[in-house]
Design a protein around this motif. Structure first.
Motif, PDB file in Angstrom:
ATOM      1  N   GLU A 116     -16.926   7.541   6.470  1.00 46.29           N
ATOM      2  CA  GLU A 116     -16.233   7.852   5.377  1.00 46.29           C
ATOM      3  C   GLU A 116     -15.330   6.947   4.945  1.00 46.29           C
ATOM      4  O   GLU A 116     -14.354   6.923   5.319  1.00 46.29           O
ATOM      5  CB  GLU A 116     -16.264   9.227   4.916  1.00 46.29           C
ATOM      6  CG  GLU A 116     -16.306   9.280   3.437  1.00 46.29           C
ATOM      7  CD  GLU A 116     -15.668  11.425   3.503  1.00 46.29           C
ATOM      8  OE1 GLU A 116     -15.289  11.230   1.818  1.00 46.29           O
ATOM      9  OE2 GLU A 116     -15.162  11.485   4.504  1.00 46.29           O
ATOM     10  N   VAL A 117     -15.756   5.947   3.705  1.00 50.45           N
ATOM     11  CA  VAL A 117     -14.903   4.868   2.859  1.00 50.45           C
ATOM     12  C   VAL A 117     -13.430   6.150   2.090  1.00 50.45           C
ATOM     13  O   VAL A 117     -14.290   6.994   1.372  1.00 50.45           O
ATOM     14  CB  VAL A 117     -15.393   4.359   2.491  1.00 50.45           C
ATOM     15  CG1 VAL A 117     -14.477   3.368   2.258  1.00 50.45           C
ATOM     16  CG2 VAL A 117     -16.410   3.427   3.182  1.00 50.45           C
ATOM     17  N   LYS A 118     -12.522   5.828   2.137  1.00 48.66           N
ATOM     18  CA  LYS A 118     -11.244   6.492   1.688  1.00 48.66           C
ATOM     19  C   LYS A 118     -11.994   5.992   0.222  1.00 48.66           C
ATOM     20  O   LYS A 118     -12.217   5.060   0.068  1.00 48.66           O
ATOM     21  CB  LYS A 118     -10.325   5.769   2.270  1.00 48.66           C
ATOM     22  CG  LYS A 118      -8.791   6.433   1.334  1.00 48.66           C
ATOM     23  CD  LYS A 118      -7.438   6.279   1.948  1.00 48.66           C
ATOM     24  CE  LYS A 118      -6.274   6.779   1.265  1.00 48.66           C
ATOM     25  NZ  LYS A 118      -5.336   6.872   1.843  1.00 48.66           N
ATOM     26  N   LYS A 119     -11.810   6.662  -0.207  1.00 47.27           N
ATOM     27  CA  LYS A 119     -11.125   6.811  -2.255  1.00 47.27           C
ATOM     28  C   LYS A 119      -9.872   6.796  -2.758  1.00 47.27           C
ATOM     29  O   LYS A 119      -9.624   8.245  -2.037  1.00 47.27           O
ATOM     30  CB  LYS A 119     -11.708   8.349  -2.571  1.00 47.27           C
ATOM     31  CG  LYS A 119     -13.680   7.654  -2.472  1.00 47.27           C
ATOM     32  CD  LYS A 119     -14.110   7.393  -2.851  1.00 47.27           C
ATOM     33  CE  LYS A 119     -16.126   6.921  -1.419  1.00 47.27           C
ATOM     34  NZ  LYS A 119     -16.803   6.441  -2.364  1.00 47.27           N
ATOM     35  N   ASP A 120      -9.906   6.205  -3.923  1.00 44.90           N
ATOM     36  CA  ASP A 120      -8.769   6.714  -4.308  1.00 44.90           C
ATOM     37  C   ASP A 120      -8.254   8.169  -4.865  1.00 44.90           C
ATOM     38  O   ASP A 120      -9.272   8.516  -5.394  1.00 44.90           O
ATOM     39  CB  ASP A 120      -8.141   5.198  -5.158  1.00 44.90           C
ATOM     40  CG  ASP A 120      -8.817   5.304  -6.723  1.00 44.90           C
ATOM     41  OD1 ASP A 120      -9.788   6.023  -6.788  1.00 44.90           O
ATOM     42  OD2 ASP A 120      -8.180   3.973  -6.994  1.00 44.90           O
ATOM     43  N   ARG A 121      -7.971   8.137  -5.822  1.00 47.15           N
ATOM     44  CA  ARG A 121      -7.597   9.318  -7.638  1.00 47.15           C
ATOM     45  C   ARG A 121      -8.324   9.346  -7.763  1.00 47.15           C
ATOM     46  O   ARG A 121      -9.061  10.536  -8.523  1.00 47.15           O
ATOM     47  CB  ARG A 121      -6.271   9.711  -7.641  1.00 47.15           C
ATOM     48  CG  ARG A 121      -5.127   9.804  -7.166  1.00 47.15           C
ATOM     49  CD  ARG A 121      -3.400   9.966  -7.964  1.00 47.15           C
ATOM     50  NE  ARG A 121      -2.660  10.148  -6.654  1.00 47.15           N
ATOM     51  CZ  ARG A 121      -1.480   9.900  -6.884  1.00 47.15           C
ATOM     52  NH1 ARG A 121      -1.267   8.865  -8.111  1.00 47.15           N
ATOM     53  NH2 ARG A 121      -0.555   9.735  -6.338  1.00 47.15           N
ATOM     54  N   ASP A 122      -9.580   8.210  -8.624  1.00 45.75           N
ATOM     55  CA  ASP A 122      -9.884   8.546  -9.219  1.00 45.75           C
ATOM     56  C   ASP A 122     -11.556   7.784  -8.314  1.00 45.75           C
ATOM     57  O   ASP A 122     -12.901   7.846  -9.737  1.00 45.75           O
ATOM     58  CB  ASP A 122      -9.862   6.905 -10.510  1.00 45.75           C
ATOM     59  CG  ASP A 122      -8.446   6.776 -10.892  1.00 45.75           C
ATOM     60  OD1 ASP A 122      -8.267   8.704 -11.806  1.00 45.75           O
ATOM     61  OD2 ASP A 122      -8.036   5.966 -11.704  1.00 45.75           O
TER      62      ASP A 122
END
Length: 116
Positions: free
Chosen positions: A31-37
């Motif tokens: 799974e690719v890390k995502k930012d807050r948005d």
């Protein structure tokens, strides 16, 4: 976590050591890390060399995939921030930037080796 703005003008030549890669948050599921948005986070390894000192490599996280960056290419980093972190007996510094862009100045931007 303490954040410290970094003056990139004092870092000397900044050169891409490892092209942008998606930052993985879960190695088992990839799974690719995502930012807050909810935007994907990428990392770029960059070499830093100040005033003929040894070369250091820092890994910089940035939201979205930086376009047009190749290994060995000189880059510009906008909004670089260092974060001090600690987890148990482990500690270190991580880096995040608003943007990483290639420098297109003729053949100098694509030259491998050199100062950094």
């Amino acid at each position: 976590m303490q954040s410290i703005p970094v003056d990139t003008a004092r870092l000397g030549v900044l050169r891409c050591a490892i092209a942008p890669e998606a930052k993985i948050s879960n190695p088992e599921t990839q799974e690719v890390k995502k930012d807050r948005d909810g935007n994907p986070v990428f990392t770029v390894a960059v070499t830093v060399r100040q005033d003929r000192r040894r070369i250091s490599v820092i890994e910089i996280a940035v939201t979205g995939e930086p376009k047009g960056i190749e290994e060995g290419q000189i880059v510009t980093i906008t909004g670089l921030t260092a974060f001090m972190w600690a987890m148990g007996d482990r500690h270190g510094v991580s880096f995040r930037a608003d943007a990483i862009t290639p420098v297109h100045s003729g053949t100098a931007a694509h030259r491998k080796g050199g100062d950094a």
